[in-house]
Scaffold this active site. Structure first.
Site, short mmCIF file in Angstrom:
data_model
loop_
_atom_site.label_atom_id
_atom_site.label_comp_id
_atom_site.label_asym_id
_atom_site.label_seq_id
_atom_site.Cartn_x
_atom_site.Cartn_y
_atom_site.Cartn_z
N GLU A 113 -10.66 -42.56 20.27
CA GLU A 113 -10.12 -41.72 21.35
C GLU A 113 -9.08 -42.40 22.22
OE1 GLU A 113 -14.11 -39.71 20.49
OE2 GLU A 113 -13.22 -41.70 20.38
N GLU A 139 -20.12 -39.39 17.77
CA GLU A 139 -20.97 -39.12 18.94
C GLU A 139 -22.15 -38.23 18.57
OE1 GLU A 139 -18.45 -39.22 22.90
OE2 GLU A 139 -17.40 -38.02 21.40
#
Length: 261
Positions: A135, A115
């Site tokens: 995730e 990210e």
């Protein structure tokens, strides 16, 4: 905290380029303290008018960044979960909204680490890199902007494939997908990133800033509105001294000396 007290971030200058290094080996986990120091470094770079481009890299051979500190997850509540991701988003948004950032990617690039990479402007990855957002395998989703930036970069379908499955991509696969802009052999990402950043730094800084803004903000607009924005940003540059210098240098067949005004 003063720069001298940073233990997980290093900041140095190479001419007009800031080299920002994650220094929390072996995995460069994005702990709360690392994020605090990263935020301070970004603020310092933004305030330094002599810096015109940034290279983001990571120390060690194993990983660029293997994600956030998962030790904080078991105790999360809805409220503390909001607080956690909003902090990361604000820091990554500050990086994304500032000076051009070229990211040198190697090794493992997972979760929050990817990210952070997505918040950069241009990504250069080594062939042996492994990139992914795993995730969902932890019962959560990418919370530092990953669902939004990845979809805008590679398209909604590919973003869903990668995020929902948690699949990891090699550097080559990431390049073929459009997740990274350039692929280089192992050990060459940083050198390649510095070369590109120095090339950007030699251009007119106001023009670079406006061009970046036109692209970033234009993506959120209709084509017509985006072109209106482009016209506005072009017109702002028409009366700058840098524009006059650029044209004069071109006609005189010499290197332009841009001053940022």
């Amino acid at each position: 905290m003063q720069k001298e007290q940073w233990t997980m971030i290093e900041l140095e200058r190479q001419e007009m380029v800031a080299v920002l290094t994650l220094n929390n080996p072996p995995l460069n986990v994005l702990t709360d303290e690392l994020l605090n120091q990263l935020n301070e470094a970004i603020i310092e770079i933004d305030q330094d008018q002599e810096i015109r481009a940034i290279v983001l890299r990571a120390a060690g051979e194993k990983a660029f960044a293997a994600g956030a500190d998962i030790r904080q997850f078991p105790s999360l509540t809805k409220d503390s979960g909001i607080e956690l991701v909003e902090k990361g988003k604000k820091i990554f948004d500050k990086l994304a909204g500032g000076k051009p950032v070229v990211c040198a990617v190697h090794g493992l690039v997972l979760g929050a680490g990817l990210e952070l990479v997505l918040a950069c402007d241009i990504r250069i990855a080594e062939e042996n890199s492994k990139l992914g957002l795993p995730e969902t395998g932890l019962g959560i989703l990418p919370g530092y902007g990953g669902t939004q930036r990845l979809a805008r970069l590679v398209g909604a379908g590919k973003a869903k494939e990668l995020i929902l499955s948690g699949e990891l991509l090699s550097g080559t696969e990431a390049y073929e997908t459009g997740l990274v802009e350039k692929l280089v052999p192992q050990g060459q990402a940083f050198e390649s990133a510095v070369k590109l950043a120095k090339s950007i730094a030699l251009k007119a800084p106001l023009a670079v800033a406006n061009a970046k803004r036109a692209i970033d903000e234009g993506l959120e607009l209709s084509l017509a509105a985006g072109q209106d924005l482009e016209t506005q940003l072009f017109s702002e540059l028409a009366e700058t001294q840098d524009m006059q210098e650029g044209v004069k240098a071109f006609t005189e067949k010499r290197k332009a000396d841009f001053r940022g005004h």
